[in-house]
Design a protein around this motif. Structure first.
Motif, PDB file in Angstrom:
ATOM      1  N   LEU A 120       0.837  -1.207   0.000  1.00 25.63           N
ATOM      2  CA  LEU A 120       0.000   0.000   0.000  1.00 25.63           C
ATOM      3  C   LEU A 120       0.871   1.257   0.000  1.00 25.63           C
ATOM      4  O   LEU A 120       0.593   2.220  -0.712  1.00 25.63           O
ATOM      5  N   TYR A 121       1.933   1.256   0.798  1.00 26.38           N
ATOM      6  CA  TYR A 121       2.815   2.422   0.837  1.00 26.38           C
ATOM      7  C   TYR A 121       3.561   2.605  -0.487  1.00 26.38           C
ATOM      8  O   TYR A 121       3.826   3.723  -0.917  1.00 26.38           O
ATOM      9  N   ALA A 122       3.914   1.470  -1.125  1.00 20.43           N
ATOM     10  CA  ALA A 122       4.650   1.550  -2.396  1.00 20.43           C
ATOM     11  C   ALA A 122       3.722   1.754  -3.588  1.00 20.43           C
ATOM     12  O   ALA A 122       4.180   1.886  -4.723  1.00 20.43           O
ATOM     13  N   ASP A 123       2.388   1.797  -3.333  1.00 24.41           N
ATOM     14  CA  ASP A 123       1.382   1.914  -4.398  1.00 24.41           C
ATOM     15  C   ASP A 123       1.636   0.858  -5.476  1.00 24.41           C
ATOM     16  O   ASP A 123       1.714   1.153  -6.673  1.00 24.41           O
ATOM     17  N   SER A 124       1.759  -0.390  -5.019  1.00 27.98           N
ATOM     18  CA  SER A 124       2.129  -1.504  -5.896  1.00 27.98           C
ATOM     19  C   SER A 124       1.100  -1.719  -7.008  1.00 27.98           C
ATOM     20  O   SER A 124      -0.110  -1.631  -6.778  1.00 27.98           O
ATOM     21  N   PRO A 125       1.569  -2.016  -8.231  1.00 27.79           N
ATOM     22  CA  PRO A 125       0.646  -2.336  -9.331  1.00 27.79           C
ATOM     23  C   PRO A 125      -0.222  -3.555  -9.030  1.00 27.79           C
ATOM     24  O   PRO A 125      -1.298  -3.720  -9.607  1.00 27.79           O
ATOM     25  N   ALA A 126       0.222  -4.419  -8.079  1.00 32.49           N
ATOM     26  CA  ALA A 126      -0.543  -5.620  -7.731  1.00 32.49           C
ATOM     27  C   ALA A 126      -1.890  -5.276  -7.111  1.00 32.49           C
ATOM     28  O   ALA A 126      -2.780  -6.128  -7.038  1.00 32.49           O
ATOM     29  N   LEU A 127      -2.059  -4.017  -6.673  1.00 29.07           N
ATOM     30  CA  LEU A 127      -3.336  -3.607  -6.059  1.00 29.07           C
ATOM     31  C   LEU A 127      -4.429  -3.385  -7.107  1.00 29.07           C
ATOM     32  O   LEU A 127      -5.611  -3.297  -6.760  1.00 29.07           O
ATOM     33  N   GLN A 128      -4.032  -3.292  -8.382  1.00 33.81           N
ATOM     34  CA  GLN A 128      -5.017  -3.091  -9.443  1.00 33.81           C
ATOM     35  C   GLN A 128      -5.948  -4.303  -9.530  1.00 33.81           C
ATOM     36  O   GLN A 128      -5.495  -5.449  -9.548  1.00 33.81           O
ATOM     37  N   GLY A 129      -7.241  -4.049  -9.567  1.00 36.55           N
ATOM     38  CA  GLY A 129      -8.216  -5.132  -9.684  1.00 36.55           C
ATOM     39  C   GLY A 129      -8.554  -5.801  -8.367  1.00 36.55           C
ATOM     40  O   GLY A 129      -9.271  -6.806  -8.345  1.00 36.55           O
ATOM     41  N   LEU A 130      -8.057  -5.250  -7.257  1.00 34.78           N
ATOM     42  CA  LEU A 130      -8.325  -5.843  -5.944  1.00 34.78           C
ATOM     43  C   LEU A 130      -9.742  -5.475  -5.494  1.00 34.78           C
ATOM     44  O   LEU A 130     -10.095  -4.299  -5.411  1.00 34.78           O
ATOM     45  N   SER A 131     -10.574  -6.477  -5.203  1.00 39.68           N
ATOM     46  CA  SER A 131     -11.948  -6.179  -4.780  1.00 39.68           C
ATOM     47  C   SER A 131     -12.208  -6.549  -3.325  1.00 39.68           C
ATOM     48  O   SER A 131     -13.071  -5.958  -2.681  1.00 39.68           O
ATOM     49  N   HIS A 132     -11.470  -7.547  -2.791  1.00 39.70           N
ATOM     50  CA  HIS A 132     -11.713  -7.993  -1.413  1.00 39.70           C
ATOM     51  C   HIS A 132     -10.386  -8.212  -0.684  1.00 39.70           C
ATOM     52  O   HIS A 132      -9.418  -8.712  -1.277  1.00 39.70           O
ATOM     53  N   VAL A 133     -10.368  -7.845   0.598  1.00 42.00           N
ATOM     54  CA  VAL A 133      -9.241  -8.170   1.476  1.00 42.00           C
ATOM     55  C   VAL A 133      -9.802  -8.846   2.726  1.00 42.00           C
ATOM     56  O   VAL A 133     -10.704  -8.316   3.374  1.00 42.00           O
ATOM     57  N   VAL A 134      -9.288 -10.043   3.008  1.00 43.89           N
ATOM     58  CA  VAL A 134      -9.676 -10.770   4.226  1.00 43.89           C
ATOM     59  C   VAL A 134      -8.575 -10.560   5.262  1.00 43.89           C
ATOM     60  O   VAL A 134      -7.398 -10.742   4.964  1.00 43.89           O
ATOM     61  N   MET A 135      -8.959 -10.159   6.462  1.00 46.92           N
ATOM     62  CA  MET A 135      -7.995 -10.020   7.556  1.00 46.92           C
ATOM     63  C   MET A 135      -8.339 -11.061   8.613  1.00 46.92           C
ATOM     64  O   MET A 135      -9.254 -10.875   9.412  1.00 46.92           O
ATOM     65  N   ASP A 136      -7.614 -12.169   8.568  1.00 42.53           N
ATOM     66  CA  ASP A 136      -7.858 -13.260   9.503  1.00 42.53           C
ATOM     67  C   ASP A 136      -7.186 -12.950  10.833  1.00 42.53           C
ATOM     68  O   ASP A 136      -6.130 -12.323  10.870  1.00 42.53           O
ATOM     69  N   GLU A 137      -7.797 -13.432  11.918  1.00 47.08           N
ATOM     70  CA  GLU A 137      -7.263 -13.218  13.276  1.00 47.08           C
ATOM     71  C   GLU A 137      -7.003 -11.737  13.549  1.00 47.08           C
ATOM     72  O   GLU A 137      -5.928 -11.336  13.979  1.00 47.08           O
ATOM     73  N   VAL A 138      -8.000 -10.907  13.298  1.00 47.40           N
ATOM     74  CA  VAL A 138      -7.810  -9.472  13.469  1.00 47.40           C
ATOM     75  C   VAL A 138      -7.640  -9.107  14.937  1.00 47.40           C
ATOM     76  O   VAL A 138      -7.208  -8.016  15.252  1.00 47.40           O
ATOM     77  N   HIS A 139      -7.938 -10.049  15.871  1.00 51.24           N
ATOM     78  CA  HIS A 139      -7.708  -9.727  17.285  1.00 51.24           C
ATOM     79  C   HIS A 139      -6.226  -9.604  17.594  1.00 51.24           C
ATOM     80  O   HIS A 139      -5.849  -9.214  18.685  1.00 51.24           O
TER      81      HIS A 139
END
Length: 910
Positions: A120-139
């Motif tokens: 996210l900080y590097a504004d990576s091209p891999a973020l293109q087309g990203l629709s969902h992010v799962v954050m497991d064990e958010v505790h």
């Protein structure tokens, strides 16, 4: 369980692929996801939260988009990568953990949260087309080092990305969900406290197992049979103390009334009751290993021949790449024998390949008893039929403290395997000497459900640089104000503001009794309070002055000086046998005329008069011998016979020379309220008014401290980084310099120190092994007091030079942090320097472990800890390889990576 008709077509298609139906909470969360909402799911361990995350993967793939599945630790990422690969195929699922990069361009990528934060900080091209992010064990948000990472990701994700947060049951889920809704938009909070496999609570007293609660499902009344049995045990113990202690008897000879059952006995009892497999939580790594050894010494075997053959096959497959020469060093043969008998330890100090083998065998039902530290309760999917707690007290890094209800719930949450067990079992061992393990205490833990989620988010140097570079200081402050930490602080302010309002109302009522807020009595009360405060300050200053004078006099005393002890029980003549060693806390050794010898302090000696004289002393005074003390006291009295000895009781002169205080007292006497008839009654009201006024002011200060506190920390860091040249320009348009861009690429707890070392050339001119050694000092942290050893024997002169430069830069940073009121960075720790230098130079495991220092006292690291720290150094070296300002250092870092990544460090790198 069938899917309700109101759910969408994608959920129906997803459920059709599952071998089981969905629970109501899973349906609610999945339906919200398909409707375009973000979701926060809070449910107990083993309830099936990850199904919701897997549905997010399904939705992304169905729409031709990407889904990132994040976990806080590499082991969880590896486990999830295997699960998703099994379902969707290796070509559609990738893995990024820092250690590994597999198929990174796949539409579904499992990664550690740090990797996503860096993207996210590097504004990576891999973020293109990203629709969902799962954050497991958010505790894990409560984790000191990872808390900031979670919040950074949540705050930085593009608005169009749907966030799926999965958490264990927390008592403030609505608060957390409210924050996510504030920063991410429409979010559905789904809380389910129902355990899919019910949990039965037990206590083991001796070798007998009792239900904790009375039958009938009442979770408040303790089983009377348990209480009766414990009372009988205590009575038997008491009577045994009265028995004559003949031969072979006495406390040591009696049959274990004080102690709980042995570990082999516990496992044997559980086996007999049909309660295996079991996880026994032992709150120390050494304790886990010792437990397995105790069981191996006993005739305990939990596996049959067929199971032993299958276990041996898994061990041989998993450990095929380990060098034969390392097996003895690693304790392989004893570990293998434990597994073959169905026994194992599990903790972070184990070699990763050993730990993962244990996980595979336990999940397959081949290992029946695991002794684990509490880290197993966080995320790793290893449910058991039974969880055993040996003690309900654990060391929290500072002291031994009782388990919290949240910790108890998390640990016992491992009990009960869905689809296998009808119910899970939690067993607490009773100990006569452990008040925390009394039935009433255990019942309180078992019936309380509080596990609040608290933010550990705070701006770091790297975060500050990246925020300034990406959005400028104004937008950065706004982003920080949207963090969960600030959200919680602001919510706490609401109650404080109400308290201020209540205080103001009381002030109005009291002022009305006195004739208004400008009443003369109030003014008189303020004046009297000022005088009292000044008198106390003067008294404190006088005491401090006398203490300093006495300390200086004590520090100046020399051997043979004759002095007078002026107060205390030791009053009278004395001779100094040994001067003070510590000037800050001087305590010379003396002998008095009354034959007492010991060290004295300013509490005994005022130093008001100089030594009376001196006397000769023998070269060595054996002052602990009564005869020597008696003879020396006689010699002291003879030496002092012709001296002018002042009286013991000194007169103290009251020197009230404070003109301002005298003026205030005169002002009080002349005040218009001084002679009012009911002055004292009115003053009592006025003093109450002033107390409430002071309390209100303190609350206002708390409100000011809580409001925008993160933004203020950010501003202090901004000033420090500007002073150091990482940022230039002021006001609203600061610019990140070339050095600042270097800092932006360093993700480490010691980020600023690493950047300073790189730009000052502190690590130039080193060999690969030397660079690895020096880099380890800013990464490694001894398990002892946290301030690792310094000045240990370092392998080469160049390492000494580089470490000296590193420590000097660290001291400068810490000094700046103190000046700017920023939390101080930790100091470099030399405890891993020799070990990793040896490893990078030779690859010899035995000599590398022998050269390590695990706790600041010289004891070596375990093989697992050694591998873990090697991988931590690898991670930072890789950042140095990318960020280093010179080609030579980049090349050295690359070679160092290759020299470390071999042998046990390379085996089972997950």
């Amino acid at each position: 369980m069938t899917t309700p008709p109101e759910t969408g077509p994608e959920l129906a298609a997803f459920v059709a692929q599952l071998p089981f139906g969905l629970d109501p909470f899973q349906i609610r969360a999945c339906a919200a996801l398909e409707a375009g909402h973000g979701v926060l799911v809070c449910a107990p361990t083993g309830a099936g939260k990850t199904v919701v995350g897997e549905f997010a993967v399904h939705l992304a793939l169905a729409a031709g988009h990407k889904c990132f599945y994040t976990t806080p630790i590499k082991a969880l990422s590896n486990q999830k990568h295997l699960d998703l690969t099994h379902r969707y195929g290796a070509d559609r699922v990738g893995l990024l953990t820092g250690d590994q990069s597999i198929n990174a361009d796949a539409p579904v990528v499992v990664m550690t949260t740090e990797v996503l934060r860096n993207m996210l900080y590097a504004d990576s091209p891999a973020l293109q087309g990203l629709s969902h992010v799962v954050m497991d064990e958010v505790h894990f948000l409560a984790d000191r080092m990872r808390g900031a990472v979670w919040e950074e990701v949540i705050l930085h994700l593009p608005e169009e990305v749907r966030l799926v947060s999965l958490s264990a049951t927390v008592s403030n889920a609505e608060e957390f969900g409210g924050w996510i809704q504030t920063v991410r938009g429409d979010t559905t909070v789904v809380v389910d406290e129902h355990r899919p496999v019910p949990l039965s609570q037990h206590m083991m007293v001796g070798k007998r197992l009792f239900d904790l609660f009375q039958s009938g499902g009442n979770k408040t009344l303790v089983d009377p049979n348990l209480l009766r049995h414990i009372a009988h045990r205590r009575e038997a113990d008491r009577l045994a103390d009265w028995q004559p202690r003949g031969r072979g008897r006495g406390r040591q000879g009696r049959p274990g009334l004080h102690r709980g059952p042995s570990r082999p006995d516990v496992i044997a009892t559980l086996d007999a009751e049909g309660l295996l497999p079991a996880i026994t939580f032992v709150f120390s790594r050494a304790g886990c290993d010792a437990a397995v050894k105790q069981c191996l010494r006993a005739p305990l075997r939990l596996t049959d021949d067929d199971e032993r053959a299958r276990i041996a096959e898994v061990i041989d497959r998993r450990c095929a790449d380990l060098a034969q020469s390392d097996l003895a060093v690693l304790g392989y043969y004893e570990w293998r024998e434990g597994l073959l008998r169905g026994l194992a330890a599990h903790h972070a100090g184990m070699l990763p390949v050993f730990r993962h083998t244990v996980e595979e065998l336990f999940t397959a039902g081949l290992v029946k008893a695991v002794f684990a530290t509490e880290t197993l309760a966080l995320g790793i999917n290893m449910p058991a039929r039974t969880v055993v707690l040996e003690r309900l007290v654990k060391y929290n890094g500072e002291q031994h403290a009782p388990l919290t209800p949240g910790e108890y719930t998390q640990l016992t949450g491992r009990a009960g395997r869905r689809g296998i067990d009808v119910e899970g079992h939690a067993v607490v061992l009773w100990h006569a000497d452990d008040s925390a393990a009394e039935p009433a205490e255990v019942a309180g833990l078992a019936s309380t459900r509080t596990f609040p989620l608290k933010s550990s988010f705070a701006p770091s140097y790297n975060m500050t640089i990246n925020l300034v570079h990406q959005m400028g200081p104004d937008q950065a402050r706004k982003l920080l104000e949207r963090s969960f930490a600030q959200y919680q602080a602001d919510r706490s302010v609401v109650g404080l503001v109400r308290g201020i309002a209540r205080g103001e109302k009381m002030l109005d009522e009291l002022a009305a009794e006195l004739g208004g807020r400008d009443s003369p009595v109030l003014d008189y009360a303020r004046l009297r309070a000022t005088i009292t405060a000044r008198e106390r300050a003067q008294s404190r200053a006088s005491r401090l002055h006398r203490r300093r004078a006495a300390d200086e006099a004590l520090a100046a005393l020399r051997r043979g000086d004759i002095i007078t002890i002026t107060h205390g029980r030791r009053g009278g003549l004395a001779v100094v046998l040994e001067p003070a060693h510590d000037r800050d806390d001087p305590r010379p050794l003396i002998l008095t005329e009354h034959h007492w010898a010991g060290r004295i302090s300013s509490a005994d000696y005022s130093g008001a008069s100089a030594p009376l004289g001196s006397m000769a002393l023998p070269k060595r005074v054996e002052y602990r011998q009564p005869r020597v003390r008696r003879d020396l006291a006689s010699a002291l009295r003879s030496a002092a016979a012709g001296l002018d000895v002042p009286s013991r009781r000194e007169k103290t002169v009251d020197r009230d020379t404070d003109a301002e205080l005298a003026g205030l007292r005169e002002q009080l006497r002349r005040h218009s309220a001084h002679n009012v008839p009911d002055r004292e009654a009115q003053l009592r009201i006025a003093e109450r008014y002033l107390r409430i006024e002071r309390d209100n002011e303190q609350i206002r200060q708390k409100v000011a401290a809580a409001t925008n506190s993160l933004a203020r920390t950010f501003d202090r860091i901004l000033v420090l980084l500007t002073e150091r040249g990482f940022i230039e320009g002021t006001g609203d348009t600061p610019r990140v310099t070339e050095d600042g861009r270097l800092l932006a690429r360093i993700y480490s707890e010691s980020d600023l120190l690493v950047a300073e070392c790189l730009r000052h050339g502190a690590w130039e001119g080193l060999t690969p092994a030397e660079l690895a050694a020096v880099v380890s000092a800013v990464q490694f942290e001894s398990r002892g007091d946290g301030t690792g050893p310094q000045g240990l024997q370092t392998p080469t002169a160049d390492i000494r030079r580089a470490l000296t430069a590193t420590r000097r830069l660290s001291a400068q940073i810490r000094s700046d942090e103190q000046r700017h009121r920023i939390a101080q960075s930790r100091e470099p720790d030399d405890g891993f320097v020799a070990a990793i230098h040896q490893w990078a130079s030779t690859g010899n495991l035995a000599s590398s472990l022998a050269a390590s220092d695990g706790n600041g006292s010289g004891s070596p690291l375990s093989a697992g800890d050694f591998v873990r720290w090697c991988r931590q150094v690898l991670d930072l070296l890789d950042q140095v390889r990318i960020a280093a300002p010179t080609p030579a250092l980049r090349t050295t870092a690359k070679r160092a990576l290759n020299d470390i990544r071999r042998g046990v460090v390379a085996v089972d790198a997950g």
